[in-house]
Design a protein around this motif. Sequence first.
Motif, short mmCIF file in Angstrom:
data_model
loop_
_atom_site.label_atom_id
_atom_site.label_comp_id
_atom_site.label_asym_id
_atom_site.label_seq_id
_atom_site.Cartn_x
_atom_site.Cartn_y
_atom_site.Cartn_z
N UNK A 1 -44.75 -23.14 2.83
CA UNK A 1 -46.15 -23.54 2.99
C UNK A 1 -46.61 -24.34 1.79
N UNK A 2 -47.73 -25.03 1.96
CA UNK A 2 -48.27 -25.86 0.90
C UNK A 2 -48.56 -25.04 -0.36
N UNK A 3 -48.97 -23.79 -0.19
CA UNK A 3 -49.40 -22.99 -1.32
C UNK A 3 -48.29 -22.18 -1.98
N UNK A 4 -47.05 -22.27 -1.48
CA UNK A 4 -45.99 -21.47 -2.11
C UNK A 4 -44.62 -22.16 -2.16
N UNK A 5 -44.58 -23.48 -1.97
CA UNK A 5 -43.28 -24.16 -1.96
C UNK A 5 -43.25 -25.38 -2.87
N UNK A 6 -44.24 -25.52 -3.73
CA UNK A 6 -44.33 -26.73 -4.56
C UNK A 6 -43.64 -26.53 -5.90
N UNK A 7 -43.54 -27.63 -6.62
CA UNK A 7 -43.10 -27.57 -8.01
C UNK A 7 -44.22 -27.00 -8.87
N UNK A 8 -43.99 -26.94 -10.17
CA UNK A 8 -44.99 -26.38 -11.09
C UNK A 8 -46.22 -27.28 -11.17
N UNK B 1 -32.63 -15.46 0.43
CA UNK B 1 -32.19 -14.20 -0.16
C UNK B 1 -33.24 -13.76 -1.18
N UNK B 2 -33.05 -12.58 -1.74
CA UNK B 2 -34.02 -12.07 -2.72
C UNK B 2 -34.13 -12.94 -3.95
N UNK B 3 -33.05 -13.68 -4.26
CA UNK B 3 -33.09 -14.58 -5.41
C UNK B 3 -33.43 -16.02 -5.01
N UNK C 1 -47.87 -18.28 -7.52
CA UNK C 1 -46.53 -18.79 -7.82
C UNK C 1 -45.85 -19.37 -6.58
N UNK C 2 -44.90 -20.25 -6.82
CA UNK C 2 -44.15 -20.85 -5.71
C UNK C 2 -43.03 -19.91 -5.29
N UNK C 3 -43.40 -18.96 -4.46
CA UNK C 3 -42.43 -17.98 -3.94
C UNK C 3 -42.76 -17.75 -2.47
N UNK C 4 -41.94 -18.28 -1.56
CA UNK C 4 -42.25 -18.17 -0.12
C UNK C 4 -42.05 -16.79 0.46
N UNK C 5 -41.65 -15.81 -0.35
CA UNK C 5 -41.41 -14.46 0.16
C UNK C 5 -42.66 -13.58 0.11
N UNK D 1 -41.90 -15.17 8.02
CA UNK D 1 -42.57 -14.95 6.74
C UNK D 1 -41.90 -15.71 5.60
N UNK D 2 -40.69 -16.23 5.83
CA UNK D 2 -40.01 -17.04 4.82
C UNK D 2 -40.31 -18.53 4.99
N UNK D 3 -41.22 -18.87 5.89
CA UNK D 3 -41.60 -20.27 6.10
C UNK D 3 -42.13 -20.87 4.80
#
Length: 383
Positions: free
Chosen positions: A331-338, A154-156, A245-249, A327-329
Amino acid sequence: MIDFLFDYATLRVIWWVLLGVLLIAFAVTDGFDMGVGALLPFVAKTDIERRVAINTVGPVWEGNQVWFILGGGAIFAAWPALYAVSFSGFYLAMFLVLFALILRPVAFKYRSKRDSARWRENWDWALFIGGAVPALIFGVAVGNTLQGVPFHFTDDLRPIYEGNLFGLLNPAAIFCGLVSVAMLVMHGAAWLAFKADGVVADRAAAIGPKAALASACLFAIGGLLVYAGFLGGYDVTSPIVWDGPSNPLHKVVVEQGDAWLGNFRDEPWLWLVPLLGVVCPLLAAIGFKARKAGLTFLASKLAIVCIIATVGVAMFPIILPSSTNPSHSLAVFDASSSRLTLRNMLFATVIFLPLILAYTAWVYHVLWGKVSEKDVRDAGHAY
């Protein structure tokens, strides 16, 4: 150099590699435990023979499962979005795996509590379930990952999973499950040929070549299925921001039939990984026939490393593709912790992982040698 090692992009790749290392370590160590359990009805016909097979893994199976816990912990801490989607979406499949993995230690501890043939036989079948079911389900999970998992955000960033257990058990995923079963049965047979003595080792050496050939053939067929697009494929088409940032969207991913071959086309030397995934099981089959137990077990371990690594190399930089909204998959570059979390975890890993490896090596050194029927009869502490 220090700044380079700890920039966000590098930390993300390091933790992608470490996650692969932990999962491969689990497959290599606990894999032969599961393989022995799956082989138990076929290599051991009497109670004493079953005790020989069980006691080859009895002293080490608990330590081997540590890698599974470390892998789950790494996913939770380093890749929280992956943990949320996979452990929620694959909940029923995970429940089956956990049931089997819980059943196995109960069987180890309880089978010798009563001097009853029926009692022990029932717990031996529990060990078979505890070995065969996880081997199959882990492969099914990989098959679904390759095809894409029905989830979106979702958007959040609340994950929504739209699949079910029966959707996971599709033909392509079951095929991957068979690859996993053949691979771990080969590994279990290699371990028994290396560690057991007498008729148990002989039967394992007879079954091993068949499992090794099945592993090589099924894995090669799997490669053809990937080439033909039957196992899916996803490609990131938008610019990749490795330190974002870690945002898969915030990316664009498209589904392409041969996308999992892209990394191999870009870097041809990577073809060595799947090639060894075929060659090493064949070397293990030759080793079984030649009764070179040590080399056979080494070839079996390398086969597991290369087969699993092939999946990771093919999918990079995607970790978990979405079949309903590519596009919501993740990935290494957008799904990690800080960055701070990944850096502090890396410090802890550098300290404690060598200690775990050293202790594990010491345990195997102390327990070196074959298990015979005489050893089992003479040892009051044997299973």
